[in-house]
Write an enzyme that holds these catalytic residues in place. Structure first.
Site, short mmCIF file in Angstrom:
data_model
loop_
_atom_site.label_atom_id
_atom_site.label_comp_id
_atom_site.label_asym_id
_atom_site.label_seq_id
_atom_site.Cartn_x
_atom_site.Cartn_y
_atom_site.Cartn_z
N ARG A 78 0.85 -1.19 0.00
CA ARG A 78 0.00 0.00 0.00
C ARG A 78 0.89 1.25 0.00
NH1 ARG A 78 -1.83 0.85 4.29
NH2 ARG A 78 -1.20 -0.97 5.49
N TYR B 256 -1.37 -3.45 -7.15
CA TYR B 256 -1.13 -4.22 -5.93
C TYR B 256 -2.30 -4.17 -4.94
CZ TYR B 256 0.04 -5.75 -1.41
OH TYR B 256 -0.05 -6.41 -0.22
N GLY B 257 -2.67 -5.31 -4.43
CA GLY B 257 -3.61 -5.56 -3.32
C GLY B 257 -4.39 -4.38 -2.78
N LYS C 230 -9.56 -2.20 1.77
CA LYS C 230 -9.25 -1.07 2.64
C LYS C 230 -10.00 0.20 2.22
CE LYS C 230 -7.05 -3.49 5.42
NZ LYS C 230 -5.74 -3.98 5.48
N HIS D 155 -10.37 -2.04 11.73
CA HIS D 155 -9.33 -2.93 11.20
C HIS D 155 -9.11 -4.05 12.23
CE1 HIS D 155 -4.93 -3.12 9.43
NE2 HIS D 155 -5.71 -4.02 8.89
N SER E 10 -1.15 -3.42 10.25
CA SER E 10 -0.84 -4.36 9.17
C SER E 10 0.39 -5.19 9.51
CB SER E 10 -0.58 -3.57 7.89
OG SER E 10 -1.71 -2.79 7.59
N ASN F 129 -2.92 -14.52 12.01
CA ASN F 129 -2.41 -15.58 12.87
C ASN F 129 -3.27 -15.78 14.11
OD1 ASN F 129 0.41 -16.91 12.20
ND2 ASN F 129 0.33 -14.87 11.28
N ASP G 288 -9.38 -9.50 9.20
CA ASP G 288 -8.85 -8.16 8.88
C ASP G 288 -9.81 -7.02 9.17
OD1 ASP G 288 -6.44 -6.88 7.79
OD2 ASP G 288 -7.72 -6.23 6.14
N SER H 99 4.61 -10.35 0.29
CA SER H 99 3.91 -11.23 -0.65
C SER H 99 2.68 -11.79 0.06
CB SER H 99 4.83 -12.34 -1.15
OG SER H 99 5.40 -13.04 -0.07
N ARG I 229 3.46 -3.88 17.67
CA ARG I 229 4.83 -4.35 17.91
C ARG I 229 5.54 -3.31 18.75
NH1 ARG I 229 6.89 -8.14 13.85
NH2 ARG I 229 5.13 -8.73 12.53
N GLY J 294 0.16 -19.90 18.85
CA GLY J 294 -0.80 -20.72 19.61
C GLY J 294 -0.79 -20.37 21.10
P1 GTP Z 1 -2.38 -7.65 7.45
O1 GTP Z 1 -2.93 -8.67 6.54
O2 GTP Z 1 -1.30 -6.82 6.82
O3 GTP Z 1 -3.43 -6.77 8.05
O4 GTP Z 1 -1.54 -8.44 8.61
P2 GTP Z 1 -1.98 -9.28 9.90
O5 GTP Z 1 -2.22 -8.34 11.04
O6 GTP Z 1 -3.06 -10.22 9.56
O7 GTP Z 1 -0.61 -10.06 10.26
P3 GTP Z 1 -0.26 -11.63 10.14
O8 GTP Z 1 -1.08 -12.49 11.05
O9 GTP Z 1 -0.24 -12.00 8.71
O10 GTP Z 1 1.23 -11.65 10.72
C1 GTP Z 1 2.27 -10.88 10.17
C2 GTP Z 1 3.61 -11.32 10.68
O11 GTP Z 1 3.64 -11.34 12.11
C3 GTP Z 1 4.00 -12.72 10.22
O12 GTP Z 1 5.34 -12.71 9.80
C4 GTP Z 1 3.85 -13.57 11.46
O13 GTP Z 1 4.75 -14.65 11.45
C5 GTP Z 1 4.15 -12.59 12.59
N1 GTP Z 1 3.39 -12.94 13.82
C6 GTP Z 1 2.06 -13.17 13.91
N2 GTP Z 1 1.70 -13.51 15.18
C7 GTP Z 1 2.84 -13.48 15.90
C8 GTP Z 1 3.13 -13.72 17.29
O14 GTP Z 1 2.27 -14.05 18.12
N3 GTP Z 1 4.43 -13.58 17.68
C9 GTP Z 1 5.43 -13.23 16.80
N4 GTP Z 1 6.67 -13.11 17.27
N5 GTP Z 1 5.20 -12.99 15.48
C10 GTP Z 1 3.92 -13.12 15.04
C1 SPV Z 2 -2.97 -4.41 5.33
O1 SPV Z 2 -2.00 -3.79 4.89
O2 SPV Z 2 -3.47 -4.13 6.46
C2 SPV Z 2 -3.56 -5.52 4.57
C3 SPV Z 2 -3.06 -5.76 3.21
O3 SPV Z 2 -4.45 -6.20 5.04
S1 SPV Z 2 -3.72 -4.66 2.05
O4 SPV Z 2 -4.89 -5.28 1.43
O5 SPV Z 2 -2.69 -4.43 1.05
O6 SPV Z 2 -4.13 -3.46 2.71
MN MN Z 3 -4.92 -5.52 7.20
#
Ligand code: GTP
Ligand code: SPV
Ligand code: MN
Length: 591
Positions: free
Chosen positions: A72, A195-196, A204, A224, A246, A252, A275, A368, A400, A496
């Site tokens: 984005r 892109y996405g 979004k 979000h 994001s 996860n 999401d 990716s 984070r 987990g």
């Molecule tokens: P968007 O689709 O961009 O909105 O991302 P998201 O919030 O769904 O994040 P996602 O679950 O895809 O995780 C993104 C990154 O964070 C990945 O590389 C995961 O491996 C890492 N991650 C997710 N959960 C944890 C966690 O509990 N601990 C750690 N250390 N890393 C995590």
């Molecule tokens: C984010 O960036 O929070 C996503 C991926 O979920 S995108 O669809 O590119 O916004």
């Molecule tokens: Mn997102």
């Protein structure tokens, strides 16, 4: 076109746009499998799509975007309201007439030699949009991410309450890339990207930026947030929403697999969304959430059999992969941390030969993605299609933060919870173009997605809270899976094992466990976080450390918050008095 709809607002808008972009051909997307299949074949014939091994990955395809178009673009994303004040201090703003003129100049004639695809998107219960695009990749993604098809047009009838989306992939010129939202016109225009989040306009742009504005006007919320159902040994389900920026762990957490001991005791997690949540008050006075999407646009790197087997399983059929590594030996895909066997005969995300034994650069782009149908997910909730949504027990904020925020803390009440959301901050990730790892304020994980003045958005949260009976309002928490030690190692195993924290959260919601009051809110007593059977050993000292609140660090944080709030007052936005009061309390508490 009249065969598809007689809706005058739809027909006249489309005719207008046809005159603008001048496509050679026009195709209505009816949502049928035959049409999707024909588009896949056409996409493959031009090289836009690559058909993967159909035995191992049925109906799966790979697509590579331009190398300068992989995330984005927040700096090129605009909220085009009549006044700058309405967009607020955290959004880029353009005057609508000027924006339309500039965008139409870029879009003019841009579909020449191309086909225009028109797809109505949306769900019966929720909102309807139509996206015009000249990209098969966008059509195929939207067909996974939304409920697409002619039924939607039928549901729309003669109404003009629908979101207009125009996407022109055009020539990829970074300088002319714009993602513009016109919340007062229900319109989105996206040019010069493939892109996405820049081009899947239902995601979004619509479901957050436009929808947050609609929610503000109509008394609901677009957030979000993931939605998960947690089944406890008593057999009852509780639902949790969580807002993380994001690439900070929503997918996860939404698909979490309970640790062995928990599983044995009857814990289960079900995914409603990963999401976006649309949230409104139900007839019983509780808040209910639906997921407006129909698929997952998930981060590929890091997804593996151990970290997220449910997401991995969801990608095994009908999935589009974007900017991952292409394994030529078996015509499948690979990304960093999928396994320890990188392919040796592969094409990287940039389209160059790649050998995992000698490569110094990643095979897959850090941002990716996979676009997978929600119904593929082994733990999809049976409430996924429930138009009334699911009742929310707890809302989580998180990001984070290597040092500051403890593993979990609970807000004292709704208003304090809104404050906790408003001061969220997180290290940036590859999901947006720009530097990675820089701490920035990202209130409610909505910084890039709020369609109006963020201060008004906070007020909207507070106003919703006023309508809720405190006993029925979701309890608000902050979590941080990303605390690090001096050497930069994560102090908490995450994934987990995050269930151990969710378990405490639900017990707090139900008044079943005590907590320790700290200057920032309630944290668990260490003995109340169950570490039994934890695989990656967490010592008592380590747990104490990640639950600790360091007043000195929070004093520094207060300065950061003051600076951030100042941005609003300088701009002329009105930070709600309730939040300023909460800020005073925080400063007093950490003295
Ligand atoms: P968007 O689709 O961009 O909105 O991302 P998201 O919030 O769904 O994040 P996602 O679950 O895809 O995780 C993104 C990154 O964070 C990945 O590389 C995961 O491996 C890492 N991650 C997710 N959960 C944890 C966690 O509990 N601990 C750690 N250390 N890393 C995590
Ligand atoms: C984010 O960036 O929070 C996503 C991926 O979920 S995108 O669809 O590119 O916004
Ligand atoms: Mn997102």
């Amino acid at each position: 076109m009249e065969n598809y709809t007689t809706n005058k607002s739809v027909l006249s808008w489309i005719e207008d746009k046809i005159a603008l972009v001048k496509p050679d051909n026009i195709v209505w997307i009816d949502g049928s499998e035959e049409q999707i299949e024909a588009l896949r074949a056409e996409g493959c014939s031009t090289g836009e799509m690559i058909k993967l091994n159909q035995e191992l990955l049925p109906d799966c395809y790979l697509h590579r975007t331009a190398v300068n178009d992989v995330a984005r673009v927040e700096a090129r994303t605009f909220i085009c309201t009549k006044t700058k004040a309405e967009a607020g201090p955290t959004n880029n703003w353009m005057e609508p007439d000027e924006a339309y003129k500039m965008l139409y100049d870029i879009a003019r004639d841009s579909y020449k030699g191309r086909t225009m695809y028109m797809g109505p998107v949306g769900s019966k219960f929720s909102k309807i949009g139509i996206e015009l695009t000249d990209s098969i990749y966008v059509v195929l993604n939207m067909a996974i991410m939304t409920r697409t098809g002619l039924d939607v047009l039928k549901a729309l009838g003669d109404s003009d309450d629908w979101v207009r989306g125009l996407h022109c992939k055009c020539q990829i010129d970074e300088e002319k890339r714009y993602i513009c939202q016109f919340p007062q016109d229900n319109t989105i225009i996206s040019v010069n990207s493939g892109y996405g989040g820049n081009v899947l306009l239902g995601k979004k742009c619509f479901a957050l930026r436009i929808a947050s504005y609609q929610g503000w006007k109509e008394g609901w919320q677009a957030e979000h947030m993931l939605i998960l159902g947690l089944k406890k040994p008593d057999g009852q389900l509780r639902y949790i929403c969580a807002a993380f920026p994001s690439a900070c762990g929503k997918t996860n957490l939404a698909m979490l697999i309970p640790p062995e001991g928990y599983k044995k005791n009857g814990y289960e997690v079900f995914t409603v969304g990963d999401d976006i949540s649309w949230i409104r008050k139900g007839p019983d006075g509780r808040l209910y959430a639906i997921n407006p999407e129909n698929g997952f646009f998930g981060v590929a790197p890091g997804t593996n059999e151990k970290s997220n087997p449910n997401a991995l399983a969801a990608t095994k059929k009908g999935t589009i992969f974007t900017n991952v590594c292409h394994n030529l030996d078996d015509n499948t895909v690979w990304w960093e941390k999928l396994d320890n066997n990188p392919p040796t005969n592969a094409i990287d995300w940039k389209g160059n030969p790649w050998d995992g034994r000698t490569a110094t650069e990643p095979g897959a782009n850090p941002n990716s993605r996979f676009t997978a149908p929600a119904k593929n997910c082994p733990c999809i909730s049976d409430q996924f299609e429930n138009p009334d949504g699911v009742p929310i027990s707890a809302m989580l904020f998180g990001g984070r933060r290597a040092k500051l925020a403890p593993l979990v803390y609970q807000s004292r009440d709704w208003n304090h919870g809104v404050f906790v959301g408003s001061i969220m901050s997180s290290e940036t990730t590859a999901a947006a173009a720009g530097a990675v790892g820089v701490v920035r304020r990202d209130p409610m994980a909505m910084l890039p997605f709020c369609g109006y003045d963020m201060a008004e958005y906070w007020q909207h949260w507070l106003d919703i809270g006023k309508t809720l009976d405190p006993d029925k309002a979701p309890k608000i928490f902050n979590v941080n899976w990303f605390r690090k030690d001096e050497d930069g190692n994560f102090l908490w195993p995450g994934f987990g094992d995050n269930l151990r924290v969710l378990d405490w959260i639900i017990d707090r919601c139900e008044g079943k466990v005590d907590a320790v009051e700290t200057p920032i809110g309630y944290v668990p007593k260490p003995e109340d976080i169950n570490l039994e059977g934890i695989e990656d050993e967490v010592s008592e000292a380590q747990l104490k450390e990640i639950l600790s609140v360091d007043n000195n660090l929070w004093k520094e944080e207060a300065e950061g918050i003051a600076q951030f709030y100042k941005k609003f007052t300088d701009f002329g936005s009105k930070i709600p008095a309730e939040l300023l009061d909460e800020f005073e309390t925080l400063k007093k508490n950490v003295q």
